[in-house]
Write an enzyme that holds these catalytic residues in place. Sequence first.
Site, PDB file in Angstrom:
ATOM      1  N   ARG A 240       1.210  -1.080  -0.007  1.00 20.54           N
ATOM      2  CA  ARG A 240       0.525   0.371   0.453  1.00 20.54           C
ATOM      3  C   ARG A 240       0.681   1.275  -0.197  1.00 20.54           C
ATOM      4  O   ARG A 240       1.975   1.354   0.783  1.00 20.54           O
ATOM      5  CB  ARG A 240      -0.884  -0.346   1.397  1.00 20.54           C
ATOM      6  CG  ARG A 240      -2.285  -0.933   1.315  1.00 20.54           C
ATOM      7  CD  ARG A 240      -3.281  -0.699   0.067  1.00 20.54           C
ATOM      8  NE  ARG A 240      -4.119  -1.679  -0.172  1.00 20.54           N
ATOM      9  CZ  ARG A 240      -4.072  -2.846  -0.743  1.00 20.54           C
ATOM     10  NH1 ARG A 240      -3.536  -3.360  -1.338  1.00 20.54           N
ATOM     11  NH2 ARG A 240      -4.918  -3.933  -1.381  1.00 20.54           N
ATOM     12  N   GLU A 269      -3.737   7.938  -5.007  1.00 20.92           N
ATOM     13  CA  GLU A 269      -3.944   7.524  -6.020  1.00 20.92           C
ATOM     14  C   GLU A 269      -4.803   8.024  -6.742  1.00 20.92           C
ATOM     15  O   GLU A 269      -6.200   8.031  -6.446  1.00 20.92           O
ATOM     16  CB  GLU A 269      -3.987   6.023  -5.632  1.00 20.92           C
ATOM     17  CG  GLU A 269      -2.463   5.780  -5.513  1.00 20.92           C
ATOM     18  CD  GLU A 269      -2.749   4.078  -5.347  1.00 20.92           C
ATOM     19  OE1 GLU A 269      -1.194   3.101  -5.322  1.00 20.92           O
ATOM     20  OE2 GLU A 269      -3.877   3.357  -5.270  1.00 20.92           O
ATOM     21  N   HIS A 288      -0.135   0.896 -10.057  1.00 24.43           N
ATOM     22  CA  HIS A 288      -1.395   0.076  -9.322  1.00 24.43           C
ATOM     23  C   HIS A 288      -2.296  -0.978 -10.447  1.00 24.43           C
ATOM     24  O   HIS A 288      -3.116  -0.397 -10.125  1.00 24.43           O
ATOM     25  CB  HIS A 288      -2.456   1.166  -8.458  1.00 24.43           C
ATOM     26  CG  HIS A 288      -3.299  -0.328  -7.358  1.00 24.43           C
ATOM     27  ND1 HIS A 288      -3.410   1.378  -6.005  1.00 24.43           N
ATOM     28  CD2 HIS A 288      -3.481  -0.681  -6.855  1.00 24.43           C
ATOM     29  CE1 HIS A 288      -3.889  -0.133  -5.618  1.00 24.43           C
ATOM     30  NE2 HIS A 288      -4.160  -0.771  -6.076  1.00 24.43           N
TER      31      HIS A 288
END
Length: 322
Positions: A240, A269, A288
Site C-alpha cells: 500500500r 492515487e 497500481h
Amino acid sequence: MTEKLKAVILDGYTENPGDLSWECIEKLVDLTFYPRTEPEKVIERSKDADILIINKVHLTREIIEQLPKLKFVSTLATGFNQIDGVALRARGIALSNIPAYSTNAVAQMVFAFILELTNQTASYTADVKKGTWSKCEDFCYWNKPLYELDSKVLGIIGFGKIGSRVAEIGKAFGMKTIAYTPSGKKDGYPDIEFTDLDTVLRNSDYISVHCPLTDKTAGLINKDFIGKMKKSAYIINTSRGPVANEQDVKDALVNGDIAGYGTDVLSTEPPANDNPLLTAPNCLITPHVAWAAYETRLRLMGILEENIKGYLSGNPVNVVNP
C-alpha cells in the site's frame, strides 16, 4: 419464478473495462453497472439495491443508514478499509471481499521491478534507439552496472500468500531469502530464514514489502528504516502506498542512501503532481496495475460470483466483518 435481487456495481470499470463479461453475475441477480460513481451519487444509485458491489467507493455509516433495502456488500478487491464494516454488521449485513486472487500477478510485478532495476532494459533500449550503441567502438555497450540475482539476499516483509510466492520465484533465481513476519517463523519453508526486521534490513540486497496498511505499518518505510539498509540495496513496494513515507524515500534516493525504489502504489492515487517520488532518481512507478492482468481479473470475477452465490444460499463466504 422468484424475482432476482437487485445488485448495483458502483465502480466496475477497472475490473472490467470491456474485455470481460458480467454474464456470470447477471445470471444470479438483476444487475446495474456503473463504470464510476461520484460521491454525491452513491446514495441515489444505491437506494434500491439489495446488493452493492464496490471497489474504491466509500461506504460510510451515514451512507449505509440511508440504504434501507441493502442486504449484502461485496468488494471488487481484497482491501475494504473504505467501507464501514462495523456499521454494516450492526444492520446484519455481511461484507465479503476478494481474497488471494492476485498472488501470481503481484509476485510477477515484484520481479518486473527487480529485473528492471538490475538489468536496466528500458534504459538500454532508449540508449540504443538514440544511436548510442551505433556509435560505440565495441560490439557491446554499457554505462550502468549490471548484476546477477544469484546469491543475492532477498528480504521479505510480510510473509502471506504473496510474500511466500515471491520467495519461491527468488529461489528459482538462486537468491537467499530472509523474512520478517509478525506471526513469527512459518513451517514448511526450510530454505527461508525467519528473523527480526532489523536483520532483514541490514542484510538484504532487495527488500520486498507485503504488509497490510495498519496503524503500525503506516510510514514503515522511512528514514530510520532506510538508515538500517545497505546503500546498494533496493526496495520494492507492492503493498500500500502509505506504507512508505514518500519524501523520506526521495531524500534517500537523492542522497544515495539506497540504490533504487520500485512501487506500484502511492499514498494518493492518482498521485498529485507534487508527489515527491515523481521526480526522484532511480525510482520506478507503475500506476497500481500489479493486480490488473487479464487472468487475475478473470479470477476476481469468479470469486465475486462465489461471494454472491454464498449470500444467496444463506452461507456467505469471504466475510470480513464477522
